[in-house]
Design an enzyme around this catalytic site. Structure first.
Site, mmCIF file in Angstrom:
data_model
loop_
_atom_site.group_PDB
_atom_site.id
_atom_site.type_symbol
_atom_site.label_atom_id
_atom_site.label_comp_id
_atom_site.label_asym_id
_atom_site.label_seq_id
_atom_site.Cartn_x
_atom_site.Cartn_y
_atom_site.Cartn_z
ATOM 1 N N HIS A 59 -3.545 -5.274 0.309
ATOM 2 C CA HIS A 59 -2.943 -5.796 1.541
ATOM 3 C C HIS A 59 -2.938 -7.319 1.539
ATOM 4 C CE1 HIS A 59 -2.878 -1.982 3.901
ATOM 5 N NE2 HIS A 59 -3.783 -1.654 2.995
ATOM 6 N N GLU A 96 -1.379 -9.211 3.391
ATOM 7 C CA GLU A 96 -1.256 -9.736 4.769
ATOM 8 C C GLU A 96 -2.608 -10.131 5.370
ATOM 9 O OE1 GLU A 96 -0.921 -6.583 3.880
ATOM 10 O OE2 GLU A 96 -1.449 -5.164 5.468
ATOM 11 N N CYS A 125 0.835 -1.203 0.000
ATOM 12 C CA CYS A 125 0.000 0.000 0.000
ATOM 13 C C CYS A 125 0.876 1.262 0.000
ATOM 14 C CB CYS A 125 -1.009 -0.047 1.139
ATOM 15 S SG CYS A 125 -2.495 0.891 0.745
HETATM 16 N N1 GLN Z 1 -2.206 6.565 2.786
HETATM 17 C C1 GLN Z 1 -2.276 5.830 1.566
HETATM 18 C C2 GLN Z 1 -3.626 5.941 0.884
HETATM 19 O O1 GLN Z 1 -4.599 6.279 1.504
HETATM 20 C C3 GLN Z 1 -1.914 4.375 1.780
HETATM 21 C C4 GLN Z 1 -2.875 3.657 2.671
HETATM 22 C C5 GLN Z 1 -2.320 2.383 3.232
HETATM 23 O O2 GLN Z 1 -1.106 2.163 3.255
HETATM 24 N N2 GLN Z 1 -3.187 1.522 3.720
HETATM 25 O O3 GLN Z 1 -3.740 5.683 -0.274
#
Ligand code: GLN
Length: 538
Positions: free
Chosen positions: A511, A513, A385
């Protein structure tokens, strides 16, 4: 009386927090599943936030995301990892959600003419939410973990609701109470008084626990068990010792040894559906405890001092380690502490770098510097992310030479917004539950590292973000060697980036994970660890 075929197990906790209700609930779920029953686990959280999505990880640890886009308590991660079964919105109930529903009903006029009260309106809504999973999805067992400790003011409506439910469900429900039996070194004795007191608190609320799971640092001898049984009105075979374990994955086996699953079935008058089968679980544990190799993985993030903030990531690394018969030493590195001067010192001895998800600009430059180091030094990289977004920024700045390249999350005025707010997010002002959340499909490019990991082109992974890879820079990035290897076909969002010239450099907008389980370690984590092992040996 209810005609429910579903059996309900209510798990409460006493004496102190952090006794591991989530792990005990997951272990019970695992053992019952291994006996052929269908099981789901639900968490009731007594706080007033509608969900933990708006909470800082310092408050609450990681926010776990389900396929259907619920932002939930991290215990749901344990439930999924142990049971290898997806949870959903219905598996996490908060006081915020309960009150929101009741107040919406009141505004609609559903209670017209009545005073709306904690009993029966709030308690009825709690009871409805507990039974939804049993009624709509027909599980054999619904395990409901009640957050907090008995006696907490916030938990009172939940305790009252389950007291009523037990009355209605009669023989189809059981209370399992988790307590603590401390060892007083000066007296050289295990002390049962705190357990007696917490059971008394439950009794004051009209609840008689059926089974006591006693967390302890020393074995409970017959005398101690007998004392607990006598003072708390339970059978001695219902006093279950829960010794500290070397890994949470040992707990189901310890509970099996103590007979927790058997006593649950006995009390409910059930027979095991099949001979218990924990073979796969055992093999996992053997692999975990008998590594043949060792690698060092650095995780760069901004909450590294708080292990719960990256719970799913550390568990996924552990699963992938076992799959590679490899012990993994994780070096948790604070993103704010990485700079150009110290990056070599911090990262030269590692075999792989994982850059964690996150929000806001704190620590972002440290993440970018760490990525620059591993990109140039051919050290395997997995960016998740914000970790993936940081990799795009790093590449744009240092390879495309777009010096002010950035995400508009960090700098709204950058002339090179390589990561930008998603179109669908532009008019959203409310913060709760408004990100791109839950499972989305992604198509993977042939011959990519991701394809080699997943061994299929069509995947689905969970998301939690507002910003995205800016397709206006895609041609430039690809020509320079950073390829978009995973795309959401529906809206053209880039989901995976890779550098084919690098031994293993993968960034994912989603994600992974959240989907690694004991039964199915996540393919990307497995390949990342495999690449780190190769790095170590070359
Ligand atoms: N802050 C970033 C976004 O909103 C990444 C979010 C995250 O890592 N879950 O796109």
């Amino acid at each position: 009386m209810s005609k429910s075929k579903t059996k309900y197990l209510f798990v409460t906790g006493g004496v102190t927090s952090s006794l591991g209700k989530g792990i005990i609930s997951s272990s019970i779920g695992k053992l019952l599943t291994a006996r052929g029953f269908s099981v789901t686990i639900q968490k009731l959280d007594p706080y007033i936030n509608v969900d933990p999505g708006t909470m800082n990880p310092y408050e609450h640890g990681e926010c776990f995301v389900t396929d259907d886009g619920a932002e939930t308590d991290l215990d749901l991660g344990h439930y999924e990892r142990f049971l290898n079964h997806n949870t959903s919105q219905a598996n996490n109930v908060t006081t915020g959600k309960i009150y929101q529903t009741v107040i919406e009903k009141e505004r609609r006029g559903d209670y017209l003419g009545k005073t709306v009260q904690i009993i029966p309106h709030i308690t009825d809504e709690i009871k409805r939410r507990i039974q939804i999973l049993g009624e709509t999805q027909k599980f054999d067992f619904v395990i409901t973990e009640i957050g907090g400790t008995v006696g907490d003011i916030e938990a009172l409506p939940y305790i009252e609701a389950v007291r009523q439910l037990k009355w209605e469900l009669s023989n189809n429900a059981l209370f399992i109470h988790l307590t603590f039996v401390p060892f007083l070194a000066a007296a050289g004795e295990l002390k049962t008084k705190p357990t007696q007191h917490s059971v008394k608190t439950l009794l004051e609320s009209g609840i008689q626990p059926d089974i006591l799971v006693c967390r302890t640092e020393h074995p409970l001898n017959y005398k101690v068990k007998n004392k607990v049984a006598r003072f708390c009105n339970v059978n001695i075979d219902s006093v279950i010792e829960s010794m500290d374990a070397s890994t949470i994955y040992e707990v189901p086996l310890l509970m099996q040894k103590e007979g927790l699953d058997r006593v649950i079935l006995k009390k409910l008058g059930l027979k095991s559906r099949k001979k218990i089968n924990m073979q796969k679980w055992n093999s996992f544990l053997i692999a975990l405890q008998n590594p043949k190799n060792e690698v060092r993985i650095a995780v760069v993030g901004k909450y590294v001092e708080l292990p719960d903030a990256y719970k799913s990531i550390s568990e996924s690394i552990l699963h992938a380690g076992a799959a590679n018969l490899c012990k993994i030493t994780v070096e948790w590195i604070h993103a704010e502490e990485v700079n150009k001067k110290n990056v070599k010192k911090k990262l030269s001895s590692i075999n792989g770098l994982l850059v964690a998800p996150g929000f806001g600009d704190r620590g972002i430059e440290g993440k970018i510097i760490a990525i620059n180091y591993v990109r140039k030094n051919n050290i395997p990289f997995l960016g998740i992310c914000l970790g993936m977004q940081s990799a795009v920024i790093e590449f744009s700045r240092n390879v495309l030479k777009l010096k002010d390249a950035n995400s508009t999350e960090m700098n709204q005025n950058t002339s090179n917004p390589v990561i930008d707010l998603m179109h669908t997010q532009k008019n959203i002002t409310e913060k709760g539950g408004t990100m791109r959340l839950g499972a989305y499909k992604c198509k993977i490019l042939k011959d990519s590292k991701s394809m080699k990991a997943y061994k299929k082109a069509n995947i689905s992974e969970r998301h939690r973000h507002r910003f995205e890879y800016n397709n206006l820079f895609k041609d430039q990035l690809e020509k320079a060697g950073m390829i978009a290897t995973g795309i959401n076909i529906k809206n053209n969002l880039v989901e995976i980036i890779e550098i084919p010239q690098h031994p293993w450099f993968v960034g994912v907008q989603f994600h992974p994970e959240y989907k690694s389980t004991v039964d199915k370690p996540h393919p990307l984590f497995c390949k990342f660890i495999e690449a780190s092992l190769i790095h170590k040996n070359t």
